[in-house]
Design an enzyme around this catalytic site. Sequence first.
Site, PDB file in Angstrom:
ATOM      1  N   ILE A  22       3.965  12.247   1.647  1.00 31.58           N
ATOM      2  CA  ILE A  22       4.637  11.490   0.599  1.00 31.58           C
ATOM      3  C   ILE A  22       5.743  10.620   1.193  1.00 31.58           C
ATOM      4  O   ILE A  22       5.940   9.469   0.784  1.00 31.58           O
ATOM      5  CB  ILE A  22       5.215  12.425  -0.475  1.00 31.58           C
ATOM      6  CG1 ILE A  22       4.075  13.109  -1.248  1.00 31.58           C
ATOM      7  CG2 ILE A  22       6.120  11.673  -1.438  1.00 31.58           C
ATOM      8  CD1 ILE A  22       4.554  14.179  -2.224  1.00 31.58           C
ATOM      9  N   VAL A  68      17.901  17.826   8.061  1.00 33.25           N
ATOM     10  CA  VAL A  68      18.645  17.781   6.801  1.00 33.25           C
ATOM     11  C   VAL A  68      19.527  18.996   6.577  1.00 33.25           C
ATOM     12  O   VAL A  68      20.514  18.929   5.829  1.00 33.25           O
ATOM     13  CB  VAL A  68      17.706  17.594   5.583  1.00 33.25           C
ATOM     14  CG1 VAL A  68      16.976  16.271   5.660  1.00 33.25           C
ATOM     15  CG2 VAL A  68      16.736  18.763   5.432  1.00 33.25           C
ATOM     16  N   ASN A  94      13.071  13.281   0.449  1.00 31.14           N
ATOM     17  CA  ASN A  94      11.709  13.797   0.407  1.00 31.14           C
ATOM     18  C   ASN A  94      11.510  15.062   1.245  1.00 31.14           C
ATOM     19  O   ASN A  94      10.597  15.845   0.974  1.00 31.14           O
ATOM     20  CB  ASN A  94      10.746  12.707   0.878  1.00 31.14           C
ATOM     21  CG  ASN A  94       9.380  13.242   1.224  1.00 31.14           C
ATOM     22  OD1 ASN A  94       8.581  13.548   0.358  1.00 31.14           O
ATOM     23  ND2 ASN A  94       9.096  13.369   2.523  1.00 31.14           N
ATOM     24  N   TYR A 162      10.245  28.697  -3.802  1.00 27.29           N
ATOM     25  CA  TYR A 162       9.992  27.257  -3.918  1.00 27.29           C
ATOM     26  C   TYR A 162      10.280  26.771  -5.338  1.00 27.29           C
ATOM     27  O   TYR A 162      10.947  25.738  -5.528  1.00 27.29           O
ATOM     28  CB  TYR A 162       8.540  26.957  -3.544  1.00 27.29           C
ATOM     29  CG  TYR A 162       8.188  25.489  -3.613  1.00 27.29           C
ATOM     30  CD1 TYR A 162       8.546  24.616  -2.591  1.00 27.29           C
ATOM     31  CD2 TYR A 162       7.485  24.971  -4.712  1.00 27.29           C
ATOM     32  CE1 TYR A 162       8.225  23.266  -2.650  1.00 27.29           C
ATOM     33  CE2 TYR A 162       7.166  23.623  -4.775  1.00 27.29           C
ATOM     34  CZ  TYR A 162       7.526  22.774  -3.742  1.00 27.29           C
ATOM     35  OH  TYR A 162       7.212  21.434  -3.819  1.00 27.29           O
ATOM     36  N   LYS A 166      13.148  23.895  -6.438  1.00 31.32           N
ATOM     37  CA  LYS A 166      12.844  22.621  -7.076  1.00 31.32           C
ATOM     38  C   LYS A 166      13.484  22.516  -8.467  1.00 31.32           C
ATOM     39  O   LYS A 166      13.878  21.412  -8.882  1.00 31.32           O
ATOM     40  CB  LYS A 166      11.329  22.420  -7.154  1.00 31.32           C
ATOM     41  CG  LYS A 166      10.678  22.179  -5.796  1.00 31.32           C
ATOM     42  CD  LYS A 166      11.273  20.954  -5.088  1.00 31.32           C
ATOM     43  CE  LYS A 166      10.548  20.632  -3.796  1.00 31.32           C
ATOM     44  NZ  LYS A 166      11.065  19.409  -3.131  1.00 31.32           N
TER      45      LYS A 166
END
Length: 257
Positions: A22, A68, A94, A162, A166
């Site tokens: 992506i 990151v 991303n 996860y 999110k």
Amino acid sequence: MYLDRFNLKARVAVVTGGGQGIGLACVEALLEAGAHVYIADSNPKAAAEGQAAMKVKGYVPEVIEMEVTDSKQVDAAAARVMKEKGRIDILVCNAGIARSEAAAEDVTDEHWLNVIDVNLNGLFWCCRAFGRHMLAAGRGSIVNIGSMSGVIVNKPQPQANYNASKAAVHHLTKSLAAEWGARGVRVNAVAPTYINTPLTAFAKTNKPMFDAWIDGTPMARIGEPDEIAAVVMFLASDAASLMTGSIVLADGGYTCW
């Protein structure tokens, strides 16, 4: 009038995890719209391969090696972009990991913290570092890559870590949008379904799981990276000038059922 709003000429963009999947599709979309793009990735090989793939298509993105989860590296990357270009207009957060298929009771501390550190902490470090420069300039657009997993609980794979990460990304997106909206910085998120990337490749060897994914999707297919990149490009552009704090589902209808 309307098409001009998608024009990103002279704008400077940074895409984390931009070397593949992506992220790389977002790099290409922003380049095609006229932006100057940095591929920010912790994997030098993936970044170099992504850069080479774009050069074949006639584009020349730059590369920043950046982890990151290391806020100092993120701050340094933001400072480098400002030094080289004098502006930061677009940030696409991303970079992310999944580490699914572990039941909640079996998730170790390391497993939990690793997912949260990359998906949530790392995303915030990026929003904070690049957002400071946007706020100082009184303009900017941040697009975070969330997930439909922040809205629903996936099946059949267990992935509490996860899903939680999110969901937090979505609420962080809204929180930053509320704080920064009057100061010229928009913050939105895209919530994709299963996308054909290395992150979901494991499911192709697990037919019952893959079939469950498809059966749960009204469009009866997984998505492609360019389908998410198109939404990202829209949110990054002036075509979305009234949008901030939005979580845009691009899920093939998965959350309808």
